[in-house]
Design a protein around this motif. Sequence first.
Motif, PDB file in Angstrom:
ATOM      1  N   ARG A 108      59.418  13.100  40.540  1.00 50.32           N
ATOM      2  CA  ARG A 108      60.669  13.714  40.119  1.00 50.32           C
ATOM      3  C   ARG A 108      60.523  15.228  40.025  1.00 50.32           C
ATOM      4  O   ARG A 108      59.467  15.784  40.189  1.00 50.32           O
ATOM      5  N   GLY A 109      61.608  15.831  39.715  1.00 51.57           N
ATOM      6  CA  GLY A 109      61.582  17.278  39.536  1.00 51.57           C
ATOM      7  C   GLY A 109      62.391  17.958  40.610  1.00 51.57           C
ATOM      8  O   GLY A 109      62.709  17.366  41.639  1.00 51.57           O
ATOM      9  N   PHE A 110      62.733  19.190  40.342  1.00 51.01           N
ATOM     10  CA  PHE A 110      63.593  19.928  41.265  1.00 51.01           C
ATOM     11  C   PHE A 110      63.225  21.403  41.175  1.00 51.01           C
ATOM     12  O   PHE A 110      62.587  21.848  40.216  1.00 51.01           O
ATOM     13  N   ASP A 111      63.624  22.112  42.208  1.00 50.14           N
ATOM     14  CA  ASP A 111      63.480  23.565  42.154  1.00 50.14           C
ATOM     15  C   ASP A 111      64.591  24.097  41.272  1.00 50.14           C
ATOM     16  O   ASP A 111      65.752  23.715  41.428  1.00 50.14           O
ATOM     17  N   PHE A 112      64.220  24.940  40.360  1.00 52.52           N
ATOM     18  CA  PHE A 112      65.208  25.480  39.423  1.00 52.52           C
ATOM     19  C   PHE A 112      65.478  26.927  39.765  1.00 52.52           C
ATOM     20  O   PHE A 112      64.554  27.742  39.826  1.00 52.52           O
ATOM     21  N   ARG A 126      67.405  18.023  44.570  1.00 52.05           N
ATOM     22  CA  ARG A 126      66.189  18.780  44.916  1.00 52.05           C
ATOM     23  C   ARG A 126      66.253  20.199  44.357  1.00 52.05           C
ATOM     24  O   ARG A 126      65.240  20.826  44.122  1.00 52.05           O
ATOM     25  N   ASP A 160      71.285  27.107  38.102  1.00 48.09           N
ATOM     26  CA  ASP A 160      71.878  27.371  36.790  1.00 48.09           C
ATOM     27  C   ASP A 160      72.753  28.620  36.885  1.00 48.09           C
ATOM     28  O   ASP A 160      72.257  29.713  37.151  1.00 48.09           O
TER      29      ASP A 160
END
Lengths: 766, 167, 288
Positions: C2-6, C47, C51
């Motif tokens: 899991r996880g995503f580019d922020f 992905r 924000d």
Amino acid sequence: MPFDKTTATLLGKSIPQPDSLEKAVGETLFSDDIRLPGMLWGLALRSPFANARIRRLDVSKAKALPGVRAVLTARDIPGVNRRGNMPGNRDDQPVLVEDRTRAVGDPIALVAADSSETAKEAISAITVDYEQLAPVEDPLVSLEPDAPLVDEEGNVIGDLGYTRGDTEKGFSMASAIVEETYRTQFAEHAYLEPEAGVAWTDPGDVLHIRCGTQWVENFRHIARILGVSHNHVRIESPLVGGGFGGKIFMTIEPLLALLAKATGRPVRMALTREESILSSTKRHPYILRYKMGADADGRLTALLADLVGDVGAYSDASPVIAWYSIGFLGGHYRCKNVQVHSRFVLTNNPSGTAMRGVGSAQITFALEGTMDSLAEKLGMDPFEFRKRNHLSKGESLSTGQPLKNAVFFSETWEAADKALDRALLRNSEEIPKLSPKVLRARGHASNMTGYGRRHGHLSQAQVSVQFDGSAVVSVGVADIGSGQRLGCQQVAAEVLGLPMDKVTLSTSDSQLNPIAGMTAGSRTFLNAAGPVQRAAEPIAKALKEAAASLLEARIDDIILADGKAFVKGSPSVNVPHAQLVPAAAAAGTSLTQLGTLKIEEDLYPGEETAHNAGWLDYTFGGMAVEVAVDPQTGQVMLLGLGISHDVGTAVNPQIVVGQCEGGVVQGMGLALTEDCCVKRGKAEAHDFSTYLIPTSLDIPSIEVAILESGEGEGPFGARGIGEPPHNITPAAIASAVSRAIGVRVTSLPITPEMVLTALRTGEWPH
Amino acid sequence: MKTLSVQFKVNGEEVQAEMPTHITLLQALRELGYTEVKNGCEKGDCGSCTVLLDGLPVNSCLVLAVQATGREVTTVRGIGSLDNLHPLQKNFIEHGAIQCGFCTPGMLLSAKALLDENPSPTRKEIREQISGNLCRCTGYVKIVDAIMETTSEGSKAGKRRPRARKC
Amino acid sequence: MRGFDFLSPKSLIAALRAIDGKAPTCKLLAGGTNVIPTLRDGTLKPRFVVDLGGIKALNYIREKQGWIQIGALTTIRDLLNSPLIKKKGSLLWEATHIFAGPLVRNRATVGGNLADASPAADTAVPLLALGARVKLRSLKGQRTVPLNRFFAGYQRTVIKPGEIVTEVTFPVPARGRKQSYYKLGRRNAMAISVVSVAVLLQMKGKICTDTAIALGAVAPTPLRVEKAEGILRGKKVDLELVKHCAQAAAKSVKPIDDIRASADYRRTLCEVLVHRMICQSLGLEDAD
């Protein structure tokens, strides 16, 4: 030596809870707040189906994942794959499902892994091949002879009842008869702290479980599951973030135990809110049929009550609640001809358990509703009607049990009504804003709640005094926030004549503390502070003897207060406890005493049919509520609420008021908004945006009137007050709404939609 | 797993850690040892995880840890301590506004944010301010009492008003 | 894994570049109050998460040439605290007052609330009645969509890949406009709307010259009930007409049964509340 209330220094004082200081600054370590070196994450794979056969369960992929330390299924349980139950209750719940799920949320496999991410991955790597079966959703269907069996031993786990007199004859004498059926919902305890905990094994091979519970005695069940002796399991409950009955029987303790045992490492588990609501026990929905008759003078001639309780998938506490229920069904009213019948039936719904009042909230709602209807049919004022029928001290309940202490029926009713007037006055800015079209009405209810178990109940506590005069109380009960520890502390300090801060507490450890029972049933002050009082008394006596000799006075004239002993009337000449304790020790007194409370009640006539239905004593109370109902939307607004209970002695009035206010607001939720909405065995409302507990903007103006008859079985004549304020609330709100809309409310929760339907059709919808 | 270096202040102390991007501020704070921030629902429905983010009360479960970068987080430990209680903490204790205590840290922070903005709120304003913080034990009455006592009005009165319990 | 580019762009143009071409795998965060729980529990697995919270330029409330302009990242709290909104957009102000609870209001944004497109979105109902428009920007340019054309279905909008909601704007209601708003929820706070109604009326004497009636939680999207509006427009408003209008409103909704209420109740309440809100705003004596 009887306790002399006139010289008491702490009795009746609103002393704050000892733990509120650390709670206020965030220092309290709740169940999910400790981290141990090498700790693993535990997770459970739970059934999404209420009734399914497991054709195949494959955990090989999960086991192969790096970072996974254990994957357990039913086959890996070293001892007995049963959660265990109270003696006499059906032991029908496996810890891990073997081949058939009986409820949504049943654990099927457990995982312990290095991180929560890995544990989640492992859970999703487990494959289960389910054969879905139709769930039994309706207890009435489950009762039918050809119903599918939820449990091999049969679907009915309790079939109890008794008959007194002749109800047929009673009804023939009646000039008015009312017959109504009431229904209640699945309610969630909704403690704000979800189930969590940590388990580890110490070098002495004792398994420790640190997990919030209302009952540390569950260690015996864990030992059986693990196949070890009782002394190898130790439950230590931290302060509990709310219980309300939902943390009495084990929550995740067996899961933690199995994982810690299998891995040899500390294991932590913490349920999400969704997992908590989907897998935890609930308040039983009741279907209650009441038929009552009264003569032209308004005297009850017959009472018939028939109850079907939805047990859900597993017996849990249901058999006990079934007993208590038949004890309450006959009510606190005088009637010669009574027939009471109750059946508790398994389904594939969430399991029912104790929840604040163990069945009495549902029964009070139905009983008081029927009493109101009967009064209405007779053309009598509801208070007047009840006054002609309520039991008084010395009379017996229809079970046969005599009421040995004060029954403040009229007193609490009237005090509640006056309290409501005060509450409305406080709310005076809001009320004039109401549209003149709202339907306003006042409703009332009266209730009786048991506290204290009868027959052979034994609880113990230990009190030790130190050489400097301070004292340590040790008692194996859990504190769930309502002042259990404070009660023990305040009683010990009062009896020993110490300031509060000179009494410290060791509680809720199943190996270190004497066992004092569960924190439940409005009785912890009786069951825990009772033995504390008994342990402290011989110490106080020894201190007084020492003081009498030092002060050259009669022991009866010695007062112990604020850490000193003095002769009554002359506090300036005193001896501190620090001097008395060594003197008492030198005189050969043991500085550590064990106090025992053993309840051995006499049998009463009729007990053979109303087996175990009785409690040691009862708390009586009244409630008055004023509501405004919007006739076009069906919305119910509570304008004010007055509550009054006779608590015997209000040892700590602030705690009493806190229980009343908190109980009322929880009862409001039960009355108006809370419903798990169970469909196909699943709680559709399984988060706090759908399971609606009241917010600060929902509460009415509440006034509490405490009455003190001085008669109760707890220390200093106190009666239980944890549950009674909650039990009565739905009944009182329903009474007010019924009056406002002119239709008897016969189900909970009272939704705007149901109110509107009732207004439009003239009948309460079911 | 995607991670980012995150830097923020908690109760005045600089915190720096490498964190997975999907971790919430609630999860991060608890893993960093700030367990006074309670996890009650992880959906913003209960308010148990309330912290002040640059002085404003928020559900820390509704903020990603990475979003806190460069910002100031206050937990209940940041407003007072055992030997130096905030007046709200003192009044919560004395009024019996704490039962199980699980909602208390969040409740106190919501209350503090209100009093910082408005030192003399009405009871209604207090009830509005804490309406996102659920309490299952007290019925809110004593919580409102305790906050009311801490207002400038309450302090002026100088002593407890035990019967002032209108809610 | 899991996880995503922020990504947290500080300007609109940076944000537009950040999302360019990533549409199906990219999730925008405004206040995050609805999105973050789905990221946490894995229901949503983007992905990229972009924000928008750092774009200070999208946080404003102002009046310009007869229009109230609200930056998409304006929080519900800011709306609630705005004297301008209270005075000139009081329908919206009332909705913000009972929007979830203070903790959520401190994060949730008006743009997020609209883009989320819940049928029960609290700001949508008053904004629909106020005749609001939504401004959308992409690298290609800007377009403005009337709010009643913005919702495309249950939790769906007309936002195209690469577009970001930048502003919500509505004309300052003419002086003398009558208005009423009501949200019926199961609790007084932290409630999801069962039915919500916003009514705006322009009157000339007893004649209704213009009206807008918006409803929430009674159809796949928040909606204007134009047929019902048509019944009032240009007519002398009396109780009989109000009744017809309310009935027409109830006929144009498509509610569903859910955990909060049945479709029948919602339909009934549309009639009751539309009737009540019109009477309330006009000071008509409600005969029921």
